[in-house]
Scaffold this active site. Sequence first.
Site, PDB file in Angstrom:
ATOM      1  N   ARG A  27      -1.736  -7.579  -7.320  1.00 13.12           N
ATOM      2  CA  ARG A  27      -1.412  -8.697  -8.233  1.00 13.12           C
ATOM      3  C   ARG A  27      -0.629  -8.207  -9.460  1.00 13.12           C
ATOM      4  NH1 ARG A  27      -7.056  -9.667  -7.049  1.00 13.12           N
ATOM      5  NH2 ARG A  27      -7.285 -11.348  -5.552  1.00 13.12           N
TER       6      ARG A  27
ATOM      7  N   ASN B 257       6.492 -12.656 -13.308  1.00 13.96           N
ATOM      8  CA  ASN B 257       5.848 -13.928 -13.646  1.00 13.96           C
ATOM      9  C   ASN B 257       5.721 -14.149 -15.153  1.00 13.96           C
ATOM     10  OD1 ASN B 257       5.675 -14.830 -11.054  1.00 13.96           O
ATOM     11  ND2 ASN B 257       3.550 -14.210 -10.718  1.00 13.96           N
TER      12      ASN B 257
ATOM     13  N   SER C 100       4.739 -27.966  -6.432  1.00 16.40           N
ATOM     14  CA  SER C 100       5.337 -27.950  -5.091  1.00 16.40           C
ATOM     15  C   SER C 100       4.889 -26.740  -4.269  1.00 16.40           C
ATOM     16  CB  SER C 100       6.866 -27.958  -5.194  1.00 16.40           C
ATOM     17  OG  SER C 100       7.314 -26.763  -5.803  1.00 16.40           O
ATOM     18  N   GLY C 101       4.236 -25.778  -4.915  1.00 17.33           N
ATOM     19  CA  GLY C 101       3.821 -24.559  -4.208  1.00 17.33           C
ATOM     20  C   GLY C 101       2.542 -24.761  -3.406  1.00 17.33           C
ATOM     21  N   ASN C 102       2.144 -23.718  -2.699  1.00 17.44           N
ATOM     22  CA  ASN C 102       0.949 -23.785  -1.842  1.00 17.44           C
ATOM     23  C   ASN C 102      -0.311 -24.135  -2.629  1.00 17.44           C
ATOM     24  OD1 ASN C 102       1.751 -23.162   0.869  1.00 17.44           O
ATOM     25  ND2 ASN C 102       2.287 -21.121   0.123  1.00 17.44           N
TER      26      ASN C 102
ATOM     27  N   HIS D 254      -9.355  -9.982 -12.727  1.00 21.63           N
ATOM     28  CA  HIS D 254      -9.239 -10.606 -11.398  1.00 21.63           C
ATOM     29  C   HIS D 254      -8.400  -9.626 -10.581  1.00 21.63           C
ATOM     30  CE1 HIS D 254      -8.713 -13.365  -8.149  1.00 21.63           C
ATOM     31  NE2 HIS D 254      -7.443 -13.576  -8.390  1.00 21.63           N
TER      32      HIS D 254
END
Length: 317
Positions: free
Chosen positions: A91, A98, A10-12, A178
């Site tokens: 990040r 997370n 459902s996220g971007n 990253h």
Amino acid sequence: MAKVAIIGASGNVGRYTAHAVSYIPHVSELLLFGRPGREEVLHGLACDLHDSFAARGSQSDVKFSCTPKDLEGSDIIIVTSGVPRKEGQNRIDLAHENARMISEIAAMVGWYAPNAILFIVSNPVDVMTAVALKYSGMKPNQVIGLGTHLDSMRLKWNIAKYFDVHVSEVHTRIIGEHGDSMVPLWSATTIGGISIQNLPKFKDLPEEQIMHNVMNAGSAIIRRIGSTIYGPGDAIATIVSTILGNEKRILTVSTFISSEIHNIGDVCIGTPVRLDRNGATTLTITISEHEVEGFRKSVDKIRAITQEVIERLDESC
Ligand SMILES: NC(=O)C1=CN([C@@H]2O[C@H](COP(=O)(O)OP(=O)(O)OC[C@H]3O[C@@H](n4cnc5c(N)ncnc54)[C@H](O)[C@@H]3O)[C@@H](O)[C@H]2O)C=CC1
Ligand SMILES: O=C([O-])CC(=O)C(=O)O
């Protein structure tokens, strides 16, 4: 034919990934998965994708679910669940928040789809890949992260612009985190098969400016539109297509390395791997002294953060 599930659909990033992945011919079933309470949104997205299939004349099927058992039989499970960074954040700032989410999702995947390839996108992606590897109980070849694949594509595009050549003529890659400590492999960069150092324009190549653009590409997009969407979605789809097509392409994803690059390892981080239906096979490579130094620093940084995050998760279990 293959079943691909997207957790965090459902996220971007999740919703565009669903669209990008739906173009891959091997995908016969797409499962949009989310946490309980997201049913209405997932249902709406599934209906919209059905319309997209109808418009394209595609026979593929799209389903939605918040029930873990529905993950059974998935060939690839892509995880885009997680808090994205906001302007001014790094990040790494997302790591602890997370990690809890990813550890629970990984345990669920390990239980319901132990033979799948588990593909992590959530940031900080290298640390989250390690968390997923540990908590899923799956084998290292089965657990990958988006790693530095998107960064490598951003670098490739910048090089193609500078040399004024078609982007497919450029082969290059970035390894490591990253994030801020990523390492461009100029020693492995070629244009039309010719080492970049052997081309006359190389002497004026604005390496620092290019790497500044690449490193800050994500934050520059987030500042303007809130999140990166199409770049990650299409980069994810390339990897899914490579795996499902058993293509054996060499892409730079986050995976567990023990000592393959100059005896540096014991971490999940972006490195060149061969991707096929079995997942990732890490390559043993030799790079320049300067690149080894940068890679070692990147690995030390990610290993330390990973250890801290996993220790905290273990304490709270
Ligand atoms: N590795 C890479 O190159 C990229 C990584 N990302 C990362 O992907 C993640 C998602 O980004 P966006 O889609 O922009 O964020 P978003 O906020 O639009 O979507 C987040 C998704 O996570 C789900 N979610 C949030 N909290 C949850 C929880 N406690 N349990 C289960 N699901 C939960 C939401 O329902 C939603 O589906 C972020 O961590 C972001 O940093 C994004 C772009 C590129
Ligand atoms: O920059 C971010 O937070 C999202 C991301 O990882 C990227 O697009 O490279």
